[in-house]
Scaffold this active site. Structure first.
Site: not given
Length: 356
Positions: A106, A228, A273
């Site tokens: 990310d 995701k 994450c």
């Protein structure tokens, strides 16, 4: 391990492409000092002291015994030449000739300069700081597989604070929709079930600039991509599963198809994450490394708790300067050996059960 032992480490001769499945015999003979075609616990202790090479603490006696018991298939208190041959091929090979994946989590515009910039979070860390570190890891050919993950939310995602008034709250929620603030935990009613959710600013909305990987991040050829968080009703911190374990991405299958043994995780955010992806990598049986200086987090307390939990669960925490020695097999933390041995034990048990 002494300096002399390091210089004469027999396993260093079998790293990477030098690993041969037929070499187990000479290695076995090296440690079988009484030439009885078995390794007893004392001989095995010496083996583990050479196999485990790390800047961390060495293995305890209990640690060594746990590995010994996993490899001692008939539980007779000795590891025979045949038992060692199986361990060499299916356990030690993972340590000396690993297949490595880097999972870059990310590193998206919204977490660096956008609506959920880490600089505006409690820890005040600069998300951009991970970019040059990750790029430096991607320059040499350290990894067999590189994966970029992306938060990829629909406009009506459950985590967005500006959607809270549009959803039904569960009676157990201690925070009302009208009072909810960023990073509050709200409990929603989703199809009659309670679902706790931390509230965040709108971020990484599909097909927006904020959801794109940062333009300064190096993108390698033949990289894999995993998106995701695209289910509007459940968040997904991990790149493997959503937060409720209702569904999983294709990350595990992508890594499995490529015979990956070791997963290195970095990116944004350490305590969210990145950390949850590392935890789930461990659950999938991968030897797991979190690259600390290639990660930044939301809160210092969250980072501390995540780091402690990962270490307790068997992950290795490393800085980027250690990574080349880890990927080459020159550094071999004991947690790697533990994970490989436990995977070996589980695989054998499954094989035995399937053949009953």
């Amino acid at each position: 391990m002494s300096e002399t032992q390091q210089l004469n480490n027999i396993f260093d001769k079998h790293l990477g492409n030098n690993f041969k499945e037929t070499s187990y015999d000479s290695v076995f003979n090296y440690f079988d000092t009484n030439s009885d075609s078995n390794l007893d616990r004392t001989e095995f202790q010496v083996l583990i002291e050479q196999l485990a090479v790390s800047e961390d603490r060495g293995p305890t006696e209990d640690d060594v015994n746990s590995i010994f018991n996993a490899l001692d298939l008939n539980q007779d208190g000795l590891i025979s030449r045949e038992e060692f041959s199986f361990a060499w091929k299916y356990c030690i090979k993972q340590i000396l000739k690993p297949v490595k994946a880097l999972v870059v989590v990310d590193v998206q515009n919204d977490f660096i300069t956008g609506t959920l910039s880490l600089r505006e979070c409690p820890a005040g860390q600069d998300g951009y700081a991970v970019v040059p570190v990750i790029n430096s890891l991607l320059e040499p050919n350290l990894f067999d597989v590189v994966v970029y993950t992306l938060d990829w939310h629909p406009d009506n995602h459950i985590s967005f604070i500006d959607n809270v008034l549009l959803r039904k709250l569960h009676p157990s929620s201690k925070v009302s929709a009208e009072e909810a603030n960023i990073q509050d935990k709200v409990i929603f009613d989703v199809d009659g079930s309670s679902r706790e959710q931390v509230m965040w600013p709108r971020h990484c909305v599909q097909k927006t600039t904020g959801a794109e990987l940062h333009p300064d991040l190096k993108i390698v050829n033949e990289a894999l991509y995993v998106k995701k968080g695209n289910n509007p009703d459940v968040d997904s911190y991990s790149a493997f599963w959503d937060n409720c374990r209702l569904s999983q991405t294709n990350l595990a299958s992508l890594l499995g198809e490529r015979h990956v043994t070791d997963v290195y995780v970095c990116g944004l955010a350490y305590d969210v994450c990145v950390g949850f992806t590392a935890k789930h990598a461990l659950k999938h049986g991968f030897k797991t490394v979190l690259i600390e200086d290639a990660s930044r987090g939301v809160s210092l307390d969250g980072i501390y708790k995540m780091k402690s939990d990962l270490i307790r669960k068997g992950a290795h925490i490393a800085d980027s300067e250690q990574v080349p020695r880890l990927t080459s097999g020159e550094l071999r933390p004991f947690c790697f050996i533990q994970k490989a041995a436990m995977n070996y034990k589980v695989a054998l048990e499954l094989s035995i059960n399937n053949n009953k």
